[in-house]
Design a protein around this motif. Structure first.
Motif, PDB file in Angstrom:
ATOM      1  N   PHE A   1       4.723  -2.896  14.941  1.00  8.33           N
ATOM      2  CA  PHE A   1       3.460  -2.271  15.389  1.00  8.33           C
ATOM      3  C   PHE A   1       2.533  -3.426  15.723  1.00  8.33           C
ATOM      4  CE2 PHE A   1       3.493  -2.847  10.857  1.00  8.33           C
ATOM      5  CZ  PHE A   1       2.266  -3.415  10.576  1.00  8.33           C
TER       6      PHE A   1
ATOM      7  N   ASP B   1      -1.518  -7.542   8.262  1.00  8.84           N
ATOM      8  CA  ASP B   1      -0.574  -6.430   8.087  1.00  8.84           C
ATOM      9  C   ASP B   1       0.336  -6.469   9.310  1.00  8.84           C
ATOM     10  OD1 ASP B   1       0.755  -4.016   7.912  1.00  8.84           O
ATOM     11  OD2 ASP B   1      -1.026  -2.814   7.522  1.00  8.84           O
TER      12      ASP B   1
ATOM     13  N   HIS C   1       4.440   4.991   2.996  1.00  9.08           N
ATOM     14  CA  HIS C   1       5.171   5.852   3.925  1.00  9.08           C
ATOM     15  C   HIS C   1       6.613   5.391   4.007  1.00  9.08           C
ATOM     16  CE1 HIS C   1       4.796   2.461   6.745  1.00  9.08           C
ATOM     17  NE2 HIS C   1       3.585   2.339   6.235  1.00  9.08           N
TER      18      HIS C   1
ATOM     19  N   GLU D   1       1.079  -5.021   0.475  1.00  4.10           N
ATOM     20  CA  GLU D   1       2.119  -4.063   0.859  1.00  4.10           C
ATOM     21  C   GLU D   1       3.498  -4.701   0.840  1.00  4.10           C
ATOM     22  OE1 GLU D   1       1.804  -2.787   4.960  1.00  4.10           O
ATOM     23  OE2 GLU D   1       3.067  -1.036   4.599  1.00  4.10           O
TER      24      GLU D   1
HETATM   25  N1  GLY Z   1       1.037  -1.027   8.749  1.00  2.00           N
HETATM   26  C1  GLY Z   1       0.164  -0.023   9.150  1.00  2.00           C
HETATM   27  C2  GLY Z   1       0.317   1.223   8.362  1.00  2.00           C
HETATM   28  O1  GLY Z   1       1.158   1.338   7.523  1.00  2.00           O
HETATM   29  O2  GLY Z   1      -0.409   2.173   8.606  1.00  2.00           O
END
Ligand code: GLY
Ligand code: MN
Length: 361
Positions: free
Chosen positions: A191, A222, A304, A348
């Motif tokens: 992303f 991120d 997620h 994360e």
């Molecule tokens: N890395 C962006 C998200 O998990 O929303």
């Protein structure tokens, strides 16, 4: 058995009432197309995959026929769209009067209507939930791909630190990160890379801009890589050139709280527990910490599912009290604290659930 045929079987076990699954690409590829073919090369725009319990048919255009033939496996038959009679005969045989499963999360209404008008199925059923549930449990090859993608991103998170310099902009650092990640073997970012300096880190999905790095800033990155089309998604937060003052102590306290919430969630994961419970373990810890100063500052789900898509299905969130943790799931563990005008911290990792608990990939 070919692991791909095994995937077909799993879908038909979950959706006993269907005769056929139709995966139809638009200008973009349905992620289930890759899941059900493993075809890495070519785009297969607007191609149709017909999945049965133990075999499939791919209807492809001439421009990608050779590539499809080269990648085919036992159990898939490749048919040219230009062979109109054969293509139409097959579609009529597999769809007319049949109960057909489609991916309702992907296929536009226009395409559904066209299937109905042209081929008259008995019913079209949205099987997106079963597709997501099946894809949630990864096989060993999928786990190895995600692990490799995570390894690239974790290494890039180490190497990027030597580019932390006063005055560099978020855009410049993001570009540098992508370059490092590419050099380490990433097929591309999973992303758009997020880089936030200072108070921008309070915005979880901030897009890098011309903000310049200053001494004492939080740096939040991120980012993710792709390996064999599987994604990683990792966040690291840094405090740049720490100063020994109250501002630094505040940021360090936020960091330590997020890190403990991340570790606590990781340690608590057991097969069979509802995914939502893992979210609440991290949330409750953050809300109660520091005399409640962070109460309400963790503003998203804990994580997620991860796979062919970076958001690949259900995860650790309040909505998933009816899905239990199961070995083979790969889910992100990403608590955060966000304070408007001040900054944010998120940590994360990509976590594999096993029979003995969870491990970081
Ligand atoms: N890395 C962006 C998200 O998990 O929303
Ligand atoms: Mn994420």
């Amino acid at each position: 058995m070919n692991p791909i045929i095994n995937r077909y079987r799993k879908i038909f076990e979950k959706e006993m009432g269907i005769d056929t699954v139709v995966i139809m690409n638009t200008g973009v590829q349905d992620p289930n197309f890759y899941y059900f073919t493993g075809f890495r090369s070519s785009l297969f725009e607007k191609c149709i995959l017909i999945v049965k319990k133990d075999h499939s048919y791919l209807l492809t255009y001439d421009l990608e026929y050779q590539d499809a033939m080269r990648q085919r496996f036992n159990g898939i038959e490749i048919i040219k769209m230009s062979d109109e009679q054969k293509a139409r005969k097959l579609l009529l045989k597999e769809i007319r009067g049949k109960t057909v499963g489609i991916n309702g999360e992907f296929l536009p209404l226009n395409n559904c209507n066209r299937i109905k008008e042209s081929y008259k199925p008995k019913r079209l059923i949205d099987i997106s939930r079963s597709l997501a549930d099946t894809r949630m449990i990864k096989d060993n090859t999928e786990i190895a791909n995600i692990k490799r993608a995570a390894k690239i991103t974790k290494r890039a998170m180490q190497l990027i630190q030597k580019h932390f310099k006063v005055g560099i902009t978020e855009v410049e650092l993001a570009r540098k990160f992508d370059e490092i990640s590419g050099n380490l073997g990433s097929e591309g970012p999973s992303f758009d890379t997020i880089v936030c300096f200072g108070s921008n880190a309070a915005l979880p999905h901030h897009s890098p801009d011309s903000t310049k790095l200053r001494k004492g800033d939080i740096i939040l990155i991120d980012a993710g890589a792709k390996f064999n089309r599987y994604c990683s998604d990792i966040t690291r937060s840094f405090i740049f050139q720490k100063k020994n003052d109250d501002d630094y102590r505040k940021k360090k306290e936020m960091y330590d709280t997020v890190k403990e919430a991340h570790d606590l969630a990781l340690r608590s994961i057991r097969e069979g527990m509802p995914l939502s419970r893992v979210h609440y373990i991290a949330l409750d810890y953050i809300n109660k910490k520091a005399n409640g100063r962070y109460n309400g500052k963790f503003i998203h789900s804990l994580g997620h599912s991860l796979g062919i898509d970076v958001h690949d299905g259900p995860g650790f969130g309040p909505a998933y009290s009816n899905i239990n943790a199961k070995a083979g799931m790969v889910i992100t563990d990403e608590p955060g604290i966000y304070i408007k005008g001040f900054g944010g911290i998120r940590i994360e990792d990509d976590v594999l659930i096993t029979e003995k608990g969870a491990v970081i990939l």
